[in-house]
Write a protein that holds these residues in place. Sequence first.
Motif, short mmCIF file in Angstrom:
data_model
loop_
_atom_site.label_atom_id
_atom_site.label_comp_id
_atom_site.label_asym_id
_atom_site.label_seq_id
_atom_site.Cartn_x
_atom_site.Cartn_y
_atom_site.Cartn_z
N GLU A 91 109.62 105.25 38.94
CA GLU A 91 110.33 106.37 38.33
C GLU A 91 109.33 107.45 37.95
OE1 GLU A 91 113.23 107.22 34.46
OE2 GLU A 91 112.34 105.26 34.82
N CYS A 92 109.44 108.60 38.61
CA CYS A 92 108.52 109.70 38.34
C CYS A 92 108.89 110.36 37.02
CB CYS A 92 108.59 110.73 39.47
SG CYS A 92 107.48 112.13 39.22
N ARG A 93 107.95 110.38 36.12
CA ARG A 93 108.20 111.01 34.82
C ARG A 93 107.51 112.36 34.69
NH1 ARG A 93 108.64 106.19 30.34
NH2 ARG A 93 109.82 104.75 31.65
N GLU A 94 107.06 112.85 35.83
CA GLU A 94 106.51 114.21 35.87
C GLU A 94 105.34 114.37 34.90
OE1 GLU A 94 107.16 116.74 37.87
OE2 GLU A 94 108.73 115.71 39.00
N ILE A 95 104.45 113.42 34.92
CA ILE A 95 103.30 113.57 34.04
C ILE A 95 102.38 114.69 34.52
CG2 ILE A 95 103.37 111.14 33.41
CD1 ILE A 95 100.92 110.69 35.13
N ARG A 96 102.61 115.15 35.72
CA ARG A 96 101.80 116.29 36.21
C ARG A 96 102.10 117.55 35.41
NH1 ARG A 96 104.96 118.19 41.78
NH2 ARG A 96 107.05 118.08 40.91
N GLN A 97 103.21 117.55 34.67
CA GLN A 97 103.57 118.72 33.87
C GLN A 97 103.19 118.54 32.41
OE1 GLN A 97 107.39 120.59 34.59
NE2 GLN A 97 107.73 119.29 36.38
N GLN A 98 102.42 117.49 32.11
CA GLN A 98 102.09 117.22 30.72
C GLN A 98 100.58 117.26 30.53
OE1 GLN A 98 103.79 113.49 29.70
NE2 GLN A 98 105.91 114.20 29.89
N GLY A 99 100.18 117.47 29.30
CA GLY A 99 98.77 117.39 28.94
C GLY A 99 97.99 118.62 29.40
N ARG A 100 96.66 118.52 29.32
CA ARG A 100 95.81 119.64 29.66
C ARG A 100 95.92 120.01 31.13
NH1 ARG A 100 89.82 119.40 28.02
NH2 ARG A 100 90.07 121.44 29.01
N PRO A 105 105.30 125.43 36.11
CA PRO A 105 106.57 125.04 36.72
C PRO A 105 106.72 125.52 38.15
CG PRO A 105 106.91 125.87 34.50
CD PRO A 105 105.47 126.12 34.83
N GLU A 106 106.18 126.68 38.46
CA GLU A 106 106.38 127.18 39.82
C GLU A 106 105.65 126.33 40.86
OE1 GLU A 106 105.12 129.01 37.37
OE2 GLU A 106 103.22 129.98 37.94
N GLU A 107 104.67 125.56 40.40
CA GLU A 107 103.99 124.66 41.32
C GLU A 107 104.75 123.35 41.49
OE1 GLU A 107 101.42 124.90 43.29
OE2 GLU A 107 101.30 127.04 42.80
N CYS A 108 105.76 123.14 40.68
CA CYS A 108 106.49 121.87 40.70
C CYS A 108 107.85 122.01 41.36
CB CYS A 108 106.64 121.34 39.28
SG CYS A 108 105.06 121.01 38.48
N ARG A 109 108.00 123.05 42.15
CA ARG A 109 109.24 123.17 42.91
C ARG A 109 109.37 122.03 43.90
NH1 ARG A 109 110.45 128.76 42.29
NH2 ARG A 109 112.32 128.44 43.54
N THR A 110 108.25 121.70 44.50
CA THR A 110 108.27 120.56 45.44
C THR A 110 108.10 119.27 44.66
OG1 THR A 110 105.91 120.72 45.75
CG2 THR A 110 107.28 121.97 47.26
N PRO A 111 108.72 118.19 45.14
CA PRO A 111 108.61 116.91 44.41
C PRO A 111 107.17 116.45 44.33
CG PRO A 111 110.30 116.82 46.13
CD PRO A 111 109.55 118.08 46.33
N CYS A 112 106.89 115.70 43.30
CA CYS A 112 105.57 115.12 43.14
C CYS A 112 105.21 114.30 44.38
CB CYS A 112 105.55 114.23 41.89
SG CYS A 112 104.01 113.34 41.65
N LEU A 113 104.02 114.58 44.92
CA LEU A 113 103.62 113.96 46.17
C LEU A 113 103.59 112.45 46.05
CD1 LEU A 113 102.86 114.89 48.94
CD2 LEU A 113 100.46 114.93 48.26
N ILE A 114 103.07 111.96 44.95
CA ILE A 114 102.99 110.51 44.77
C ILE A 114 104.39 109.90 44.71
CG2 ILE A 114 102.35 108.75 43.09
CD1 ILE A 114 99.88 110.43 42.45
N ALA A 115 105.27 110.57 43.98
CA ALA A 115 106.64 110.06 43.91
C ALA A 115 107.29 110.05 45.28
CB ALA A 115 107.46 110.92 42.94
#
Lengths: 157, 157
Positions: A91-100, A105-115
């Motif tokens: 389950e992808c929790r979008e940790i790429r959008q968290q932390g430092r 958001p505009e880079e996260c239009r495409t799904p997370c590659l790992i997911a």
Amino acid sequence: MKLPVSTEWVLHCATSLAQLEPGATASAAQLARYYDLPQAYLAKQLQPLVKAGVLAATTGPRGGFRLARQAAEITMLDVVEAVDGASSPYECREIRQQGRGALPPEECRTPCLIAAKMADAHAAWRGSLGGVSLADLLGELPSWVPRRTRQRLTGTG
Amino acid sequence: MKLPVSTEWVLHCATSLAQLEPGATASAAQLARYYDLPQAYLAKQLQPLVKAGVLAATTGPRGGFRLARQAAEITMLDVVEAVDGASSPYECREIRQQGRGALPPEECRTPCLIAAKMADAHAAWRGSLGGVSLADLLGELPSWVPRRTRQRLTGTG
DNA sequence: GGGCGGCTACTCGGATATATTCTGTCCGAGTGATAATGG
DNA sequence: CCATTATCACTCGGACAGAATATATCCGAGTAGCCGCCC
């Protein structure tokens, strides 16, 4: 990643039910005796199969479970996902959008590659199980098995 | 069937470590800040990767984790199985040999058919993940990503 | 100025609590067969 | 002998505890760098 033990139970139970004559039923108690399983818990695990439309249950004396459709139309995936849920184990929790390191958001239009890759793997798994029907399983069994199953499953002796 | 949340963490961490310059390290605290994760638990989850030979850990100041081998030689399967175990999610307990329907031992020389099919599905899953290396993942990222990752991961500002 | 020794701060690694899920059990509602009963 | 009806045993279905695993946390052992000191 671990499938519940009950997954094995329902897969075997479904296979056994597929060996019954059309319209015949087997109760949870009979199935539990046939495999030496805790009867109440097995019944609990068969319920989701009924809700998913894989099995049909009839109450009262001589009642029990039977396949809801033909064995050729029920895949192992149907059975597994009915009892374990159809959601992906990852389950992808979008940790790429968290932390430092949070990506804008505009880079996260495409799904997370790992997911995406994990989803591919899950699709491969589903494809493998979805390609095997209960009828396929019976086809690989010796011809004398169904008679024996019927006798020991529904018989009294 | 559910993978631990930490699976996502270690996959992302491994991908980030793959973007560091050769020999550079990132500590568990840095990684935790980078993704906003609980630092202690993340460190605990990175340990099995070290044991599996996927990561290498160095202690002391300026220490931390780095890839134990080249990114092209580490697959997603290596990472996932290091943290989650390599055993199949389906474990055959040979219930076909129990209860009233117990098959005689001579009929159980061949593996349980259901277990075999589940193993096939698991092999398909492993094959899918095993075909994707960390280098493959980096290859699909925009070119400006690694520089940004290095800066935000190991930088102080 | 260079080498050495002690110190310090930072790292990982393992042992310890809490939350969530799986496993197991129980009892109640509903139903169909059954057997007694009356015509 | 047949239809009717009340009974009853048997079925599933959902609500309730116990055990195993995942999650989260803390503290200790070890090490590499750094600073001061001595030569």
